[in-house]
Write a protein that holds these residues in place. Structure first.
Motif, PDB file in Angstrom:
ATOM      1  N   SER A   6     -12.560  68.196  25.259  1.00 50.68           N
ATOM      2  CA  SER A   6     -12.995  69.075  24.169  1.00 50.68           C
ATOM      3  C   SER A   6     -14.489  68.953  23.891  1.00 50.68           C
ATOM      4  N   GLU A   7     -15.154  68.002  24.605  1.00 49.34           N
ATOM      5  CA  GLU A   7     -16.585  67.759  24.428  1.00 49.34           C
ATOM      6  C   GLU A   7     -16.919  67.484  22.965  1.00 49.34           C
ATOM      7  N   ALA A   8     -16.076  66.683  22.327  1.00 49.47           N
ATOM      8  CA  ALA A   8     -16.263  66.350  20.916  1.00 49.47           C
ATOM      9  C   ALA A   8     -17.275  65.220  20.765  1.00 49.47           C
ATOM     10  N   ASP A   9     -17.860  65.137  19.581  1.00 52.10           N
ATOM     11  CA  ASP A   9     -18.705  64.003  19.228  1.00 52.10           C
ATOM     12  C   ASP A   9     -17.865  62.873  18.632  1.00 52.10           C
ATOM     13  N   CYS A  10     -16.748  63.262  17.996  1.00 53.58           N
ATOM     14  CA  CYS A  10     -15.830  62.289  17.397  1.00 53.58           C
ATOM     15  C   CYS A  10     -14.427  62.867  17.418  1.00 53.58           C
ATOM     16  N   THR A  11     -13.452  62.051  17.785  1.00 49.55           N
ATOM     17  CA  THR A  11     -12.042  62.454  17.749  1.00 49.55           C
ATOM     18  C   THR A  11     -11.299  61.467  16.872  1.00 49.55           C
ATOM     19  N   ILE A  12     -10.467  62.000  15.976  1.00 50.06           N
ATOM     20  CA  ILE A  12      -9.764  61.176  14.988  1.00 50.06           C
ATOM     21  C   ILE A  12      -8.258  61.347  15.170  1.00 50.06           C
ATOM     22  N   ALA A  13      -7.549  60.244  15.345  1.00 48.20           N
ATOM     23  CA  ALA A  13      -6.093  60.302  15.471  1.00 48.20           C
ATOM     24  C   ALA A  13      -5.476  60.610  14.115  1.00 48.20           C
ATOM     25  N   VAL A  14      -4.534  61.545  14.098  1.00 48.12           N
ATOM     26  CA  VAL A  14      -3.872  61.938  12.851  1.00 48.12           C
ATOM     27  C   VAL A  14      -2.360  61.928  13.040  1.00 48.12           C
ATOM     28  N   LEU A  15      -1.681  61.724  11.937  1.00 45.45           N
ATOM     29  CA  LEU A  15      -0.225  61.717  11.903  1.00 45.45           C
ATOM     30  C   LEU A  15       0.218  62.729  10.860  1.00 45.45           C
ATOM     31  N   GLU A  16       1.174  63.578  11.224  1.00 47.10           N
ATOM     32  CA  GLU A  16       1.696  64.524  10.245  1.00 47.10           C
ATOM     33  C   GLU A  16       2.611  63.787   9.271  1.00 47.10           C
TER      34      GLU A  16
END
Length: 405
Positions: free
Chosen positions: A145-155
């Motif tokens: 995704s060429e992201a600067d930051c990726t954050i793990a999330v939980l529904e």
């Protein structure tokens, strides 16, 4: 210059005050879990299984037992010449030094450690969660995704979302807003406190944050909002597996007993994702002919002559003849003496529960359910014969023979 693609930084310095007497002498990540494990085994094993072989463990509060437990990192295959596992306490520098002031400041103080490996990416982890995650999959999403930051999330259920830091994201997964424990949440994507950053971007924002005297030096309160404000590309990584924050007495008790649920989501025996442990070399458990064990987890080194029901026993626990343990966690080295009853309780390490004493209470027999809760007995204590300790108690000192609490 040799380099690593990704370095993991594991935040393990918290006091864990909500765990009361269980963390008076040890750091929260060193708290026992699941019979033979410690909480820190899970992020370390996840790193090993994900192919990440360089981990910095940032310690602060009561680090001694945690440092001894991790050692060279051999049980997790993290004893490497270049890389491996490193314990990183705060230290004095030429420009001064200080305790870690927040999660971001802890990473900032260890920029030199990260620079040794010249990584493209840095993975930030917390040391107080029980879960199994393939970080390499998250890194793959981050890169594609060429992201600067990726954050793990939980529904999470929307009605519970106000308890969490919530990521508001577009359909393509890009984050446009972060809200810390919002009263009226717009989404149910709860941050898991697991981040992947491009190292050059993270270093820039950590340095800028350090210059702000009013900053909390925290990822959730400062770094993430600053990057969003600057329109950096930030993505969510949706995680659908078992995840438990074991930062409270109730959640620690529940997470252990989850292992006894035959339909549970969490399997510690999965050969495809092994959880490694520093607990080794103990003798096999002994179960006497008069013992009664029903739906319980009993670890190596235990000596069981009494009755167990829906409980988790850690290594070297003794339950003498005529003693009963129900819906409880009994941590390493504890002794439950003859005729004693332990129910809905957590017994910490090396504690002795005296003969015919009664610890905890069944919620079904509690006169006032609002006052019911898990009883916790601190480590190394002696509970006298015939003592009675009711529900929802936190015991921090020895209890005399026949005393009622």
């Amino acid at each position: 210059m040799k380099k690593k693609e990704c370095v993991a930084m594991l935040l393990a310095g918290g006091q864990g005050s909500r765990l009361g007497v269980l963390t008076q002498k040890i750091a929260k990540p060193a708290v026992p879990y699941g019979g033979k494990y410690r909480i820190i085994d899970f992020p370390l094993s996840n790193c090993t299984n994900s192919g990440i072989d360089t981990v910095g463990i940032l310690t602060q509060y009561q680090p001694l037992e945690l440092s001894d437990y991790v050692g060279s990192g051999k049980p997790w295959d993290l004893d490497r010449v270049f890389g491996g596992v490193h314990i990183l306490p705060p230290y004095q520098q030429s420009k001064g030094g200080d305790w870690y002031k927040g999660t971001a400041n802890a990473i900032y103080q260890n920029i030199n450690f990260i620079e040794r490996y010249n990584p493209e990416y840095v993975l930030i982890l917390s040391g107080d969660h029980i879960y199994k995650m393939d970080y390499s999959e998250m890194l793959g999403v981050h890169k594609s995704s060429e992201a600067d930051c990726t954050i793990a999330v939980l529904e999470v259920p929307l009605e519970e979302a106000s308890r969490f830091g919530i990521m508001n994201a577009n359909e393509d997964g890009t984050i446009y807003e972060f809200e810390e424990k919002p009263k009226n949440p717009k989404s149910n994507l709860a941050s898991m406190g697991i981040y992947i950053f491009n190292w050059d971007k993270l270093k820039k924002y950590l340095s800028e944050d350090e210059e702000k005297e009013t900053s909390s030096n925290d990822f959730g309160k400062d770094i993430i909002p600053a990057m969003l404000k600057d329109n950096q590309k930030m993505m969510v990584y949706r995680f659908g597996g078992y995840w438990k924050d074991v930062g409270t007495i109730d959640s620690l008790w529940e997470a252990n007993l989850d292992l006894l649920n035959p339909n549970g989501q969490f399997d510690l025996s999965d050969p495809n994702w092994k959880i490694y442990s520093g607990t080794q070399g103990l003798p096999p458990q002994y179960v006497s002919p008069e013992a009664e064990i029903e739906n319980s987890l009993v670890t190596v080194g235990c000596n069981i002559c009494g009755k167990l029901d829906y409980s988790v026993l850690f290594e070297n626990v003794t339950v003498e003849k005529g003693a009963t343990v129900e819906y409880s966690l009994v941590m390493p080295g504890a002794v439950i003496k003859q005729g004693a009853t332990v129910r809905y309780s957590i017994i910490a390490e090396n504690t002795v529960i005296g003969e015919n004493s009664i610890i905890g209470e069944n919620p079904e027999t509690c006169e006032n359910l609002d006052e019911w809760g898990i009883t916790v007995v601190g480590d190394g204590l002696k509970i006298g014969e015939n003592a009675i300790i009711g529900a929802n108690k936190m015991i921090t000192k020895d209890v005399k023979e026949g005393e009622h609490i």
